[in-house]
Write a protein that holds these residues in place. Structure first.
Motif, PDB file in Angstrom:
ATOM      1  N   GLY A  33       1.520  73.887  68.733  1.00  0.00           N
ATOM      2  CA  GLY A  33      -0.358  74.044  69.268  1.00  0.00           C
ATOM      3  C   GLY A  33      -0.892  72.535  69.432  1.00  0.00           C
ATOM      4  O   GLY A  33      -0.150  71.523  69.923  1.00  0.00           O
ATOM      5  N   PRO A  34      -2.073  73.138  69.363  1.00  0.00           N
ATOM      6  CA  PRO A  34      -3.148  71.243  69.909  1.00  0.00           C
ATOM      7  C   PRO A  34      -2.852  69.944  68.656  1.00  0.00           C
ATOM      8  O   PRO A  34      -3.516  70.520  67.660  1.00  0.00           O
ATOM      9  CB  PRO A  34      -4.647  72.378  70.107  1.00  0.00           C
ATOM     10  N   THR A  35      -2.720  69.715  69.104  1.00  0.00           N
ATOM     11  CA  THR A  35      -2.983  68.230  68.273  1.00  0.00           C
ATOM     12  C   THR A  35      -4.974  67.903  67.872  1.00  0.00           C
ATOM     13  O   THR A  35      -5.134  67.701  69.086  1.00  0.00           O
ATOM     14  CB  THR A  35      -2.240  66.881  69.231  1.00  0.00           C
ATOM     15  N   PRO A  36      -5.427  67.552  66.637  1.00  0.00           N
ATOM     16  CA  PRO A  36      -6.410  67.988  66.003  1.00  0.00           C
ATOM     17  C   PRO A  36      -6.596  65.696  67.052  1.00  0.00           C
ATOM     18  O   PRO A  36      -5.963  65.432  66.021  1.00  0.00           O
ATOM     19  CB  PRO A  36      -6.578  68.347  64.673  1.00  0.00           C
ATOM     20  N   GLY A  37      -7.740  66.311  67.348  1.00  0.00           N
ATOM     21  CA  GLY A  37      -8.768  65.253  68.123  1.00  0.00           C
ATOM     22  C   GLY A  37      -8.405  64.551  69.167  1.00  0.00           C
ATOM     23  O   GLY A  37      -8.322  63.340  69.113  1.00  0.00           O
ATOM     24  N   THR A  38      -7.619  65.439  70.137  1.00  0.00           N
ATOM     25  CA  THR A  38      -7.100  64.798  70.679  1.00  0.00           C
ATOM     26  C   THR A  38      -7.427  65.434  72.363  1.00  0.00           C
ATOM     27  O   THR A  38      -7.623  66.703  72.291  1.00  0.00           O
ATOM     28  CB  THR A  38      -5.272  65.065  70.786  1.00  0.00           C
ATOM     29  N   ALA A  39      -7.360  65.223  73.171  1.00  0.00           N
ATOM     30  CA  ALA A  39      -7.854  66.195  74.525  1.00  0.00           C
ATOM     31  C   ALA A  39      -6.000  65.953  75.345  1.00  0.00           C
ATOM     32  O   ALA A  39      -6.090  64.920  76.330  1.00  0.00           O
ATOM     33  CB  ALA A  39      -8.566  64.617  75.249  1.00  0.00           C
ATOM     34  N   GLY A  40      -6.082  67.257  75.127  1.00  0.00           N
ATOM     35  CA  GLY A  40      -4.755  67.586  76.235  1.00  0.00           C
ATOM     36  C   GLY A  40      -3.348  67.119  75.413  1.00  0.00           C
ATOM     37  O   GLY A  40      -2.461  67.829  76.101  1.00  0.00           O
ATOM     38  N   TYR A  71      -0.405  68.223  72.821  1.00  0.00           N
ATOM     39  CA  TYR A  71       0.239  69.400  72.053  1.00  0.00           C
ATOM     40  C   TYR A  71       1.188  68.607  71.086  1.00  0.00           C
ATOM     41  O   TYR A  71       1.784  68.018  71.977  1.00  0.00           O
ATOM     42  CB  TYR A  71       0.755  70.729  72.541  1.00  0.00           C
ATOM     43  N   ASP A  72       1.584  69.805  69.933  1.00  0.00           N
ATOM     44  CA  ASP A  72       2.519  69.064  69.289  1.00  0.00           C
ATOM     45  C   ASP A  72       3.567  70.091  69.333  1.00  0.00           C
ATOM     46  O   ASP A  72       3.265  72.047  69.161  1.00  0.00           O
ATOM     47  CB  ASP A  72       2.478  69.322  68.025  1.00  0.00           C
ATOM     48  N   LEU A  73       4.470  70.364  69.525  1.00  0.00           N
ATOM     49  CA  LEU A  73       6.059  70.864  69.672  1.00  0.00           C
ATOM     50  C   LEU A  73       6.512  71.021  67.845  1.00  0.00           C
ATOM     51  O   LEU A  73       6.744  70.172  67.941  1.00  0.00           O
ATOM     52  CB  LEU A  73       6.948  70.610  70.470  1.00  0.00           C
ATOM     53  N   TYR A  74       5.652  72.291  67.129  1.00  0.00           N
ATOM     54  CA  TYR A  74       6.409  72.100  65.717  1.00  0.00           C
ATOM     55  C   TYR A  74       7.197  72.520  64.924  1.00  0.00           C
ATOM     56  O   TYR A  74       8.539  71.660  64.341  1.00  0.00           O
ATOM     57  CB  TYR A  74       4.830  72.327  64.895  1.00  0.00           C
ATOM     58  N   TRP A  75       8.144  73.156  66.167  1.00  0.00           N
ATOM     59  CA  TRP A  75       9.407  73.756  65.743  1.00  0.00           C
ATOM     60  C   TRP A  75      10.479  74.007  66.950  1.00  0.00           C
ATOM     61  O   TRP A  75       9.410  74.727  67.323  1.00  0.00           O
ATOM     62  CB  TRP A  75       9.271  75.045  64.782  1.00  0.00           C
ATOM     63  N   ILE A  76      11.333  74.754  66.767  1.00  0.00           N
ATOM     64  CA  ILE A  76      11.980  75.277  68.055  1.00  0.00           C
ATOM     65  C   ILE A  76      13.478  75.453  67.030  1.00  0.00           C
ATOM     66  O   ILE A  76      13.813  74.161  66.632  1.00  0.00           O
ATOM     67  CB  ILE A  76      12.187  74.154  69.178  1.00  0.00           C
ATOM     68  N   ALA A  77      13.309  76.498  67.072  1.00  0.00           N
ATOM     69  CA  ALA A  77      15.363  76.518  65.779  1.00  0.00           C
ATOM     70  C   ALA A  77      15.999  77.444  67.241  1.00  0.00           C
ATOM     71  O   ALA A  77      15.199  78.227  66.909  1.00  0.00           O
ATOM     72  CB  ALA A  77      14.741  76.839  64.454  1.00  0.00           C
ATOM     73  N   VAL A  78      16.904  77.585  67.453  1.00  0.00           N
ATOM     74  CA  VAL A  78      18.435  78.736  67.782  1.00  0.00           C
ATOM     75  C   VAL A  78      19.144  78.818  67.363  1.00  0.00           C
ATOM     76  O   VAL A  78      19.910  78.075  66.633  1.00  0.00           O
ATOM     77  CB  VAL A  78      18.394  78.073  68.802  1.00  0.00           C
ATOM     78  N   GLU A  79      19.547  80.232  66.504  1.00  0.00           N
ATOM     79  CA  GLU A  79      20.180  80.690  66.395  1.00  0.00           C
ATOM     80  C   GLU A  79      21.800  80.424  66.304  1.00  0.00           C
ATOM     81  O   GLU A  79      22.073  79.261  67.154  1.00  0.00           O
ATOM     82  CB  GLU A  79      20.633  82.706  65.394  1.00  0.00           C
ATOM     83  N   ARG A  80      22.541  79.287  65.091  1.00  0.00           N
ATOM     84  CA  ARG A  80      23.619  78.708  65.360  1.00  0.00           C
ATOM     85  C   ARG A  80      24.316  79.137  66.091  1.00  0.00           C
ATOM     86  O   ARG A  80      25.170  78.321  66.766  1.00  0.00           O
ATOM     87  CB  ARG A  80      23.811  78.289  63.685  1.00  0.00           C
ATOM     88  N   ALA A  81      24.826  80.072  65.968  1.00  0.00           N
ATOM     89  CA  ALA A  81      25.987  80.652  67.098  1.00  0.00           C
ATOM     90  C   ALA A  81      25.601  80.761  68.295  1.00  0.00           C
ATOM     91  O   ALA A  81      26.827  81.074  69.538  1.00  0.00           O
ATOM     92  CB  ALA A  81      26.672  81.844  66.202  1.00  0.00           C
ATOM     93  N   ARG A  82      24.334  80.508  68.322  1.00  0.00           N
ATOM     94  CA  ARG A  82      23.672  80.346  69.771  1.00  0.00           C
ATOM     95  C   ARG A  82      23.271  79.798  70.807  1.00  0.00           C
ATOM     96  O   ARG A  82      23.142  79.760  71.919  1.00  0.00           O
ATOM     97  CB  ARG A  82      22.487  81.600  70.113  1.00  0.00           C
TER      98      ARG A  82
END
Ligand SMILES: CC(C)(COP(=O)(O)OP(=O)(O)OC[C@H]1O[C@@H](n2cnc3c(N)ncnc32)[C@H](O)[C@@H]1OP(=O)(O)O)[C@@H](O)C(=O)NCCC(=O)NCCS
Length: 160
Positions: A66-73, A75-86
């Motif tokens: 999502g966009p990082t509040p108070g910035t120009a352009g 973004y934060d990648l807050y979360w990324i997760a992949v199933e353990r077996a994959r």
């Protein structure tokens, strides 16, 4: 790998939580936050955006940003997760590439990821580093004594 990228729906909430829990990296409070972020996104909060990777209709990974509040352009990648077996099968790369492309096309400038210096996050840090993220800053002892915050950033303007 035959994954398709699609929106995440309310029906995937439990799957998101179990996927995050099963990575073994997150506390139960963080697992709950993952579900709450999906609720907020589905309730129309533009602060959180989700993309899922699906194999035969099953959610096998997802990204939330999502966009990082108070910035120009920025973004934060807050979360990324992949199933353990994959994990290690390219799903994370597919997701992060899609997020970067989407943001770049929308005028995004900088993507920021926060992670931990703990040894069990070593593969996660390698994942970002091999995908062009630079370890731009470290905050010693941020999460706990001896557990630093490592901030990775990627310039999204490089290929515009
Ligand atoms: C980090 C994560 C999203 C990467 O997704 P992935 O699908 O496993 O990654 P890919 O298969 O696309 O890429 C593999 C690369 O990631 C790294 N990697 C990270 N975790 C890995 C794992 N558990 N197994 C294999 N490779 C892993 C490898 O170094 C590999 O690098 P290389 O292929 O360039 O040599 C995923 O492993 C994961 O969900 N980890 C646990 C949760 C997590 O750490 N989330 C990020 C929180 S900040």
């Amino acid at each position: 790998m035959s994954c398709s990228l699609q929106p995440v729906a309310r029906a995937h909430r439990e799957r998101i939580e179990s996927l995050v829990r099963d990575t073994g990296l997150f506390h139960e409070a963080e697992v709950a936050i993952a579900g709450e972020m999906l609720d907020e996104a589905l309730d129309g909060d533009d602060e959180y955006r989700f993309l899922g990777a699906f194999d035969a209709g099953q959610l096998v990974g997802y990204a939330c940003w999502g966009p990082t509040p108070g910035t120009a352009g920025t973004y934060d990648l807050y979360w990324i997760a992949v199933e353990r077996a994959r994990q290690g099968g390219g799903v994370g790369t597919l997701l992060v590439n899609a997020v970067e492309r989407t943001l770049s096309a929308a005028g995004g400038r900088l993507l920021v990821v926060e992670t931990s210096s703990r040894p069990d996050y070593g593969p996660t840090r390698r994942f970002y580093e091999r995908r062009g993220y630079a370890a731009t800053a470290t905050v010693p002892g941020y999460y706990a004594p001896g557990d630093d915050l490592v901030i990775y950033t990627k310039d999204l303007t490089a290929w515009r």
